[in-house]
Design a protein around this motif. Structure first.
Motif, short mmCIF file in Angstrom:
data_model
loop_
_atom_site.label_atom_id
_atom_site.label_comp_id
_atom_site.label_asym_id
_atom_site.label_seq_id
_atom_site.Cartn_x
_atom_site.Cartn_y
_atom_site.Cartn_z
N ASP A 177 0.83 -1.20 0.00
CA ASP A 177 0.00 0.00 0.00
C ASP A 177 0.86 1.25 0.00
OD1 ASP A 177 -2.77 1.07 0.14
OD2 ASP A 177 -1.99 1.98 1.98
N MET A 178 1.94 1.24 0.77
CA MET A 178 2.84 2.38 0.79
C MET A 178 3.46 2.62 -0.58
SD MET A 178 6.01 3.23 3.35
CE MET A 178 6.85 1.71 2.96
N ALA A 179 3.84 1.56 -1.26
CA ALA A 179 4.45 1.70 -2.59
C ALA A 179 3.45 2.26 -3.60
CB ALA A 179 4.99 0.35 -3.06
N THR A 180 2.21 1.76 -3.59
CA THR A 180 1.22 2.27 -4.54
C THR A 180 0.86 3.72 -4.24
OG1 THR A 180 -0.62 1.34 -3.26
CG2 THR A 180 0.23 0.03 -5.11
N LEU A 228 3.75 5.97 -5.31
CA LEU A 228 3.71 6.13 -6.77
C LEU A 228 2.58 7.05 -7.21
CD1 LEU A 228 4.50 2.48 -7.77
CD2 LEU A 228 5.76 4.47 -8.59
N SER A 229 1.38 6.82 -6.68
CA SER A 229 0.22 7.57 -7.18
C SER A 229 0.12 8.99 -6.64
CB SER A 229 -1.07 6.81 -6.86
OG SER A 229 -1.32 6.78 -5.48
N ILE A 230 0.71 9.26 -5.49
CA ILE A 230 0.58 10.59 -4.90
C ILE A 230 1.83 11.44 -5.09
CG2 ILE A 230 0.23 11.83 -2.72
CD1 ILE A 230 -1.47 9.43 -1.81
N GLY A 285 -3.49 16.57 -9.29
CA GLY A 285 -4.75 15.95 -8.95
C GLY A 285 -4.61 14.45 -8.75
N ASP A 286 -5.71 13.79 -8.73
CA ASP A 286 -5.79 12.37 -8.41
C ASP A 286 -5.51 11.52 -9.66
OD1 ASP A 286 -6.32 9.91 -7.38
OD2 ASP A 286 -8.38 10.34 -6.80
N ILE A 287 -4.36 10.85 -9.68
CA ILE A 287 -4.04 10.03 -10.85
C ILE A 287 -4.81 8.73 -10.87
CG2 ILE A 287 -1.73 11.00 -11.01
CD1 ILE A 287 -0.88 7.99 -10.35
N THR A 288 -5.43 8.37 -9.74
CA THR A 288 -6.21 7.13 -9.72
C THR A 288 -7.45 7.23 -10.59
OG1 THR A 288 -7.35 7.75 -7.69
CG2 THR A 288 -5.37 6.42 -7.46
N LEU A 289 -7.83 8.45 -10.97
CA LEU A 289 -8.95 8.63 -11.88
C LEU A 289 -8.56 8.30 -13.31
CD1 LEU A 289 -10.42 11.95 -10.45
CD2 LEU A 289 -11.16 9.61 -9.99
N LEU A 326 -0.46 1.54 -13.80
CA LEU A 326 0.99 1.69 -13.70
C LEU A 326 1.46 1.65 -12.25
CD1 LEU A 326 3.55 2.17 -15.38
CD2 LEU A 326 3.14 4.63 -15.09
N THR A 327 0.68 2.21 -11.33
CA THR A 327 1.09 2.19 -9.92
C THR A 327 1.15 0.76 -9.39
OG1 THR A 327 -1.17 2.46 -9.07
CG2 THR A 327 0.13 4.46 -9.43
#
Length: 181
Positions: free
Chosen positions: A89-92, A95-97, A108-112, A119-120
Motif C-alpha cells: 500500500d505504501m508503494a502504490t 507512486l500515485s501521490i 490531482g488524483d491520478i487514480t482517476l 501503472l502504480t
C-alpha cells in the motif's frame, strides 16, 4: 464496464506482490488448491471492499496464516499479516501521490486515470524492492526472530501505518482538489 475488469486484475497483481512478501517472511508453502482458494478470496474481497482494502488485506492474510500454520506466536502472525500489505500500500500510494504526478506533471488524483492507476500497481513491486534494498531489510530473516522482536516491530509497523496513512490521505486530499482548473 472496464473498471469491472480492471479492478480484479489490479487486485490479482496486488495479491501476487503481497503473497510473495508474506511467503518470504513467513516461510509458508501451501498446497496449490489452498493457494488458488486464497487468491480467489483475496481478489473477490479486495475488489468488493476496495474502499477499505487497507483493512481487508491484513485480515485476509491473518486468517490465511491461522489456517495454514498451527504453531506460531500471535505477534508473528500479526507481523506477517500487516507488514507485506503495508509495504504494498505504501508503494502504490508513493507512486500515485508523489512519484507519478511529479514525473508526469499531473496535478490531482491520478487514480482517476485508469492507465496511470494500472501503472502504480505494476511498478509497486519495483518500489518495494528498492525500499528493501535501500534500507537493507532482509525478509528471509524475519521468520527466525523471536516473539519480543515480532511484538515490538508489529507495534512499530502499526504505528507507522497509522501515521503514513493519515499523512498520505491528507496529501492525496490536497492534490485532488476538484475545484482546481
Amino acid at each position: 464496464m472496464i473498471t469491472n475488469i480492471i479492478n480484479p486484475l489490479l487486485q490479482a497483481v496486488s495479491f501476487i506482490s503481497v503473497w510473495y512478501l508474506y511467503q518470504t517472511m513467513s516461510k509458508v508453502k501451501p498446497l496449490q488448491g489452498h493457494l488458488l482458494l486464497l487468491f480467489l478470496s483475496y481478489v473477490a474481497a479486495a475488489s468488493y471492499f476496495s474502499l477499505v482494502k487497507i483493512v481487508v488485506d491484513p485480515l485476509l492474510f491473518l486468517v490465511a496464516d491461522l489456517a495454514l500454520v498451527k504453531e506460531r506466536s500471535f505477534y508473528h502472525r500479526l507481523l506477517y499479516a500487516f507488514y507485506p500489505t503495508i509495504l504494498f500500500d505504501m508503494a502504490t500510494r508513493l507512486l500515485s501521490i508523489v512519484i507519478i504526478p511529479h514525473v508526469s506533471h499531473i496535478k490531482g488524483d491520478i487514480t482517476l486515470n485508469t492507465s496511470l492507476h494500472i501503472l502504480t500497481y505494476i511498478l509497486a513491486p519495483l518500489i518495494i524492492y528498492l525500499m528493501l534494498k535501500i534500507f537493507a531489510v532482509d525478509l528471509n530473516q524475519v521468520s527466525s526472530l523471536d516473539e519480543v522482536w515480532a511484538r515490538r516491530n508489529w507495534l512499530r509497523s502499526t504505528a507507522f501505518l497509522a501515521v503514513y496513512y493519515v499523512f498520505f490521505t491528507v496529501i492525496h486530499g490536497l492534490n485532488s482538489n476538484p475545484y482546481d482548473s
